[in-house]
Design an enzyme around this catalytic site. Sequence first.
Site, PDB file in Angstrom:
ATOM      1  N   TRP A 164      46.526  47.148  44.452  1.00  0.00           N
ATOM      2  CA  TRP A 164      46.164  48.539  44.715  1.00  0.00           C
ATOM      3  C   TRP A 164      44.727  48.663  45.214  1.00  0.00           C
ATOM      4  CZ3 TRP A 164      43.406  51.979  40.910  1.00  0.00           C
ATOM      5  CH2 TRP A 164      42.637  51.228  40.012  1.00  0.00           C
ATOM      6  N   ASP A 165      43.982  47.556  45.139  1.00  0.00           N
ATOM      7  CA  ASP A 165      42.593  47.544  45.611  1.00  0.00           C
ATOM      8  C   ASP A 165      42.482  48.117  47.026  1.00  0.00           C
ATOM      9  OD1 ASP A 165      42.900  45.843  43.478  1.00  0.00           O
ATOM     10  OD2 ASP A 165      41.546  44.302  44.243  1.00  0.00           O
ATOM     11  N   LYS A 222      38.837  47.415  30.249  1.00  0.00           N
ATOM     12  CA  LYS A 222      38.446  46.418  31.239  1.00  0.00           C
ATOM     13  C   LYS A 222      37.741  47.088  32.407  1.00  0.00           C
ATOM     14  CE  LYS A 222      40.277  42.796  34.268  1.00  0.00           C
ATOM     15  NZ  LYS A 222      41.492  42.260  34.927  1.00  0.00           N
ATOM     16  N   GLN A 223      38.206  48.277  32.755  1.00  0.00           N
ATOM     17  CA  GLN A 223      37.641  48.993  33.894  1.00  0.00           C
ATOM     18  C   GLN A 223      37.864  50.485  33.714  1.00  0.00           C
ATOM     19  OE1 GLN A 223      40.567  46.686  36.053  1.00  0.00           O
ATOM     20  NE2 GLN A 223      40.966  48.446  37.341  1.00  0.00           N
ATOM     21  N   GLU A 240      43.516  47.343  32.272  1.00  0.00           N
ATOM     22  CA  GLU A 240      44.461  46.314  31.855  1.00  0.00           C
ATOM     23  C   GLU A 240      44.208  45.810  30.444  1.00  0.00           C
ATOM     24  OE1 GLU A 240      44.093  43.508  34.990  1.00  0.00           O
ATOM     25  OE2 GLU A 240      45.179  44.742  36.443  1.00  0.00           O
TER      26      GLU A 240
END
Length: 836
Positions: free
Chosen positions: A379-380, A620-621, A508
């Site tokens: 998806w980046d 994580k993000q 994640e």
Amino acid sequence: MRFADTDPLNRSRFPIDEWALVETEFGFDDQGRSETMFAVGNGYLGLRGNVEEGRDGHMHGTFVNGFHETWPIRHAEEAFGFARVGQTIVNAPDAKIIRLYVDDEPLVMTEAEILSYERRLDFRTGTLSRSIEWRTPSGKRVLITSRRMASFTDRHLALIDYEVELLDADAAITISSHILNRQDGRDEYRSGVTEAPAGFDPRKAEMFNERVLQPRVKRHGDGRYMLAYQTTNSGMTIAVAAQHSIETENPFSESGSIGDDLAKHIYKVHASQGMPIRITKAVSYHTARKVPARELVDRADRTLDRAAELGVAEIFAQQRAWLDDYWTRSDVEVPGQPQLQQGIRWNLFQLGQATARTDGGGVAAKGVSGSGYGGHYFWDSEIYVMPFLSYTAPIVARNVLRFRQKMLDAARERAMELNQLGALFPWRTINGLESSAYYAAGTAQYHIDADISYALMQYVRATGDEDFLARGAIDILVETARMWEDLGFWRSNTDDIFHIHGVTGPDEYTTVVNDNLFTNVMARANLESAAKAVDELQVNQPDEYRRLIERLGVTPAEVASWRRAAAHMHIPFDEQLGVHPQDAAFLEKELWDLEHTPDDRRPLLLHYHPLVIYRFQVLKQADVVLALFLQGHRFSMEQKLADFEYYDPLTTGDSTLSAVVQSIIAAEVGYHELALRYFRAALYVDLADLHHNAADGVHVASTGGVWAALAFGFGGFRDHNGRFTFDPRLPDGWESLTFRVTLKGSRVRVRVEHEAITFLVEDGEGADVSVRGHAVEVRPGAELRVPLDGQGPRILGAPTMRDVTGVRRADGTLLTASIPTLSLDVDEADSPIPVD
């Protein structure tokens, strides 16, 4: 989070140059990083920054976008619907190698006495050049200069210039140029290559144990060498060709040989002092999914023939002209900040190298600079890279979307496999099939459907390209909307709330949850966009609407059901804490005390079992924070501030996708110092190897995020539902910020200063925008200056864990923070030690 509060580069080795990355000392200990930093590519073909002499190095690599091998995924315990076919990018035959011998003494950079050294990746010419002066063991001084490039104007072409000159004596010189199949062949100097480090790291590519490239063609004559192969399992084909020429007044002879995995062209020269020897090596790569290798050989021949007709000077001139246009559209200027300016342009140059000539292919997580993540597309591309493309290079953006469009049939099949209507795009893939063996942090990330739809609509709004949508891209919106309406369900006493369960959001470290905020917010936008697009197609292009009905059988009742699901989507909010929960159960967990987690336990995914991580509030993000950015018009400023202050201390930044988003929202809500810190963390993520894996390739999404942090964060640019707005947040200490955005065919230069924002139409008819709620018409002619009353709210410092702990949940329990501990490191114990 890995910050770079001071300049993280050794400036005696990497001096500041705003238009180049320059290296003045050869690095013995960080060749992996420098191979990535000095890679050249064009989106289709990438050559890592290995030295031409081709011996010592971390990972000798040449990569072609989408050229991959497949392999069966072996699950320890099988279950229906698990990914079956793994895909990994193949290290293509390496044509960079040119080995030099002076009086039969080889030039080996790690052993040679180097009197002077400079390597330069030039952002304006698109070339990697090197100049070294070498003193041989017998005391002779030799000047070696080289240039290489991957052509932006002919994506199948690379060019290498290699020149040798004796400075103070005569000598016998041998120059041996190779094409080497490193994937399967044995490099006679392989002992000097750093092998992959031991230990688990899911970010690295899989290794092959069996032969990958099966020889199909080998041919040479008149200085031209051709090797062609077919992959064992995926059946893809590749042809690699090299044409050699020499310019010198010295007497010479030449010879060659070719085998299945190695081709050599050798020049033996009786060289005199002051009489240079120049070797030119034109290289062509062609790949295909179904075309026979012999046809690719013919294509490679034609590429080299054209290159010979053009000549070296013209090829380099075309490269410069292409980049002149690129920088006219894409440059971002920060006057008075030369260190940052260099980093900004390196990141923007990497974006060009990863995307420019994808030509209907995808954008891999590492572009074509390395094998990290196996060469997969995530998806980046849609969330981090596509905004840059949509607003600076629309034709490239359109090609990337066409790549997803071509995957639609496979996405339909995947949805059926998971008992869903519509289409479900693969979380990670090269060939369109799901390749994530860990479904909890892979397939469960259904939000990729909404991400792709978001990128599609962002492109259409930015360009006005309604025709692309009408002629087939609308099918993406329809099929993803069908998936969301089928995946979700209605639950309440009055059946007026729409829920989505059993998914994973961008974070994640929290998987397979109910009502993930990001997923629900983006699914809502997806459903709304699909309904609106179908309605508008019916009104504006009735013929295309009829074709849509014939293709997909869309009905008015179905469209109404999408609109209803969107209107009643559950958007969780906790009144007690005053924040949006990341998911239905997130706030029930205890906090992970990141402030006291040792650095040697980061990133968490390499030191803790997923089940340990999943039990805590730790990210994580950015997850909720990313939703605040992408769907910012659906949240108030007070909500954004509260959410940012809650989630920022819980975010590890273990993903390079996080810092840019945190920078954008930090700037918007007022944490101006923190916004700049996050921006610097993203800017130097590869240049300073802040995540310790730059050797695997450029973090392309992060480079796209750097542009986003500048344009959306500090520039305050937003595009919500086709309304182009600006609300700048210029950092303290910055004189100004200048960037360009192409809005519906008109390129507008935007300059932000502390007192005003200025617009200038550089190309086209202008655009209608708004500045802090006031409509502004930007038209060709003189600059339009709009005064600003400050740069938004200003909050010092940063949110901390102490701001989160001690608060009571709705049930009266306190939020507390802790760290899972081990009595002994597992790898030091005789047997595994259970986690407390």
